[in-house]
Design a protein around this motif. Structure first.
Motif, mmCIF file in Angstrom:
data_model
loop_
_atom_site.group_PDB
_atom_site.id
_atom_site.type_symbol
_atom_site.label_atom_id
_atom_site.label_comp_id
_atom_site.label_asym_id
_atom_site.label_seq_id
_atom_site.Cartn_x
_atom_site.Cartn_y
_atom_site.Cartn_z
ATOM 1 N N GLY A 69 -46.094 -31.844 4.722
ATOM 2 C CA GLY A 69 -45.990 -30.420 4.463
ATOM 3 C C GLY A 69 -44.555 -29.937 4.487
ATOM 4 N N PRO A 70 -44.348 -28.627 4.278
ATOM 5 C CA PRO A 70 -42.990 -28.070 4.273
ATOM 6 C C PRO A 70 -42.252 -28.264 5.591
ATOM 7 C CG PRO A 70 -44.559 -26.510 3.339
ATOM 8 C CD PRO A 70 -45.361 -27.612 3.924
ATOM 9 N N ALA A 71 -42.943 -28.157 6.728
ATOM 10 C CA ALA A 71 -42.276 -28.318 8.020
ATOM 11 C C ALA A 71 -41.720 -29.733 8.166
ATOM 12 C CB ALA A 71 -43.240 -27.998 9.166
ATOM 13 N N TRP A 72 -42.501 -30.723 7.767
ATOM 14 C CA TRP A 72 -42.019 -32.106 7.796
ATOM 15 C C TRP A 72 -40.796 -32.234 6.898
ATOM 16 C CZ3 TRP A 72 -41.091 -35.648 3.969
ATOM 17 C CH2 TRP A 72 -40.925 -36.985 4.345
ATOM 18 N N TYR A 73 -40.858 -31.650 5.722
ATOM 19 C CA TYR A 73 -39.779 -31.810 4.751
ATOM 20 C C TYR A 73 -38.468 -31.227 5.274
ATOM 21 C CZ TYR A 73 -37.055 -31.752 0.505
ATOM 22 O OH TYR A 73 -36.047 -31.952 -0.405
ATOM 23 N N VAL A 74 -38.487 -29.991 5.799
ATOM 24 C CA VAL A 74 -37.227 -29.376 6.213
ATOM 25 C C VAL A 74 -36.590 -30.122 7.385
ATOM 26 C CG1 VAL A 74 -37.779 -27.093 5.299
ATOM 27 C CG2 VAL A 74 -38.397 -27.634 7.671
ATOM 28 N N ARG A 75 -37.406 -30.642 8.283
ATOM 29 C CA ARG A 75 -36.845 -31.357 9.427
ATOM 30 C C ARG A 75 -36.239 -32.702 9.006
ATOM 31 N NH1 ARG A 75 -39.700 -27.531 10.626
ATOM 32 N NH2 ARG A 75 -39.680 -26.420 12.606
ATOM 33 N N HIS A 76 -36.889 -33.381 8.103
ATOM 34 C CA HIS A 76 -36.306 -34.620 7.592
ATOM 35 C C HIS A 76 -35.056 -34.333 6.766
ATOM 36 C CE1 HIS A 76 -39.072 -38.127 8.375
ATOM 37 N NE2 HIS A 76 -39.674 -37.122 8.991
ATOM 38 N N LEU A 77 -35.074 -33.278 5.967
ATOM 39 C CA LEU A 77 -33.911 -32.967 5.152
ATOM 40 C C LEU A 77 -32.720 -32.589 6.029
ATOM 41 C CD1 LEU A 77 -32.723 -32.649 2.325
ATOM 42 C CD2 LEU A 77 -33.503 -30.264 2.343
ATOM 43 N N ALA A 78 -32.936 -31.795 7.074
ATOM 44 C CA ALA A 78 -31.842 -31.428 7.974
ATOM 45 C C ALA A 78 -31.226 -32.672 8.610
ATOM 46 C CB ALA A 78 -32.344 -30.468 9.051
ATOM 47 N N ALA A 79 -32.061 -33.564 9.096
ATOM 48 C CA ALA A 79 -31.549 -34.789 9.715
ATOM 49 C C ALA A 79 -30.793 -35.645 8.712
ATOM 50 C CB ALA A 79 -32.704 -35.584 10.325
ATOM 51 N N ARG A 80 -31.315 -35.740 7.496
ATOM 52 C CA ARG A 80 -30.667 -36.559 6.472
ATOM 53 C C ARG A 80 -29.345 -35.939 6.009
ATOM 54 N NH1 ARG A 80 -31.910 -41.818 6.432
ATOM 55 N NH2 ARG A 80 -34.154 -42.193 6.303
ATOM 56 N N ILE A 81 -29.260 -34.614 5.968
ATOM 57 C CA ILE A 81 -27.989 -33.969 5.637
ATOM 58 C C ILE A 81 -26.936 -34.343 6.687
ATOM 59 C CG2 ILE A 81 -26.778 -31.754 5.499
ATOM 60 C CD1 ILE A 81 -29.370 -30.585 4.279
#
Length: 300
Positions: A69-81
């Motif tokens: 879901g969106p919550a999973w996506y934003v947390r992974h994207l923040a970490a990957r950034i």
């Protein structure tokens, strides 16, 4: 992969040597919409980088082709950034974001259809302190408010707003007797999804790393008459204090956040949602709200 902190604040700071670059003080807050357990926004600080990500809520009854879901996506994207910038500190924010989007594609695994038009997506608002200057990046509708050289300005990406305005015009052209509001909404969402990450549409972080190169970017000095003094990174659940409810102008938003903290600004939004039902969003009555507030000491 560990998720970044949802809140970050700084306490007392050591004395700054004469001639050193301006110090960045950061306060942040993020809160889910009332009645919602999961927050689809994330705020983070990773060294000299701060950011706000706002995941796109999936309307009820719509498929995404993805098990996440969106919550999973934003947390992974923040970490990957954060990992991308740590690996290549001299890289532009655009290229770091592109690398992060590509890495999150791999994080999805093999069970997700990343070509699905509803694949999880997010806005991106980043600010990176770099000694004598700051770099920023804005993608989709999470604006950045800046006070520099005694002037307040807003960096925004209005392509989603333009796409939504086109959708509203299309919907208004359909005779009201022929189609009900729910069907109108579903048609609008379907058309909107088809415009994401397309020329003449709008751009957001999702599965295509090329979206990063369509972000709004810039650089501001931290010294001299045009130096940056304050900045606020906002999800639209917080920027609506100005854009939707008109509680104050952008300069007023900076002043309120400085005086009351990011939590105080979010509290003002929640009160406006209760007190001004005539100004509520048509299809989303309340939203997750996130604020990162940065202050810079004048250079010696």
């Amino acid at each position: 992969m560990g998720a970044p902190d949802r809140r970050y604040s700084t306490g007392s700071q050591p004395a700054r040597p004469v001639g050193a670059a301006p110090m960045m003080r950061v306060r942040s807050a993020s809160a889910p919409a009332p009645g919602r357990l999961e927050n689809e926004d994330v705020v983070f600080r990773l060294g000299p980088l701060v950011g706000v990500l706002d995941g796109a809520t999936v309307p009820e009854g719509f498929d995404t082709g993805c098990v996440h879901g969106p919550a999973w996506y934003v947390r992974h994207l923040a970490a990957r950034i954060g990992l991308a910038i740590a690996a290549r500190p001299a890289a532009t924010l655009m290229s770091s974001l592109a690398a992060a989007i590509l890495a999150v594609r791999a994080d999805h695994g093999n069970d997700c259809d990343l070509d699905h038009p509803g694949t999880p997506s997010s806005t991106v608002c980043l600010l990176r302190e770099g000694g004598d200057q700051v770099d920023y990046l804005v993608l989709c509708d999470s604006p950045l408010v800046l006070e520099a050289g005694g002037q307040v300005s807003v960096v925004s990406d209005d392509r989603l707003d333009a796409a939504m305005a086109d959708l509203r015009r299309m919907a208004d052209a359909i005779p009201g007797t022929e189609i009900d509001p729910v069907t109108r909404f579903r048609q609008a969402v379907t058309v909107q999804r088809g415009r994401m990450n397309r020329t003449h549409g709008y751009w957001a972080a999702a599965a295509d790393p090329d979206a990063a190169y369509h972000a709004v970017t810039g650089t501001l000095p931290l010294r001299g008459p045009g130096a940056l003094r304050r900045a606020a990174l906002l999800s639209d659940g917080a920027s609506c204090a100005v854009e939707q409810f008109g509680l104050f102008d952008w300069a007023g938003l900076l002043d309120v956040t400085a005086a009351e903290g990011p939590e105080g600004l979010i509290g003002r939004v929640r009160a406006a949602e209760r007190d001004h039902p005539d100004r509520l969003r048509r299809h989303k009555r309340t939203d997750d709200a996130s604020v990162v507030f940065c202050e810079f000491d004048p250079a010696d």
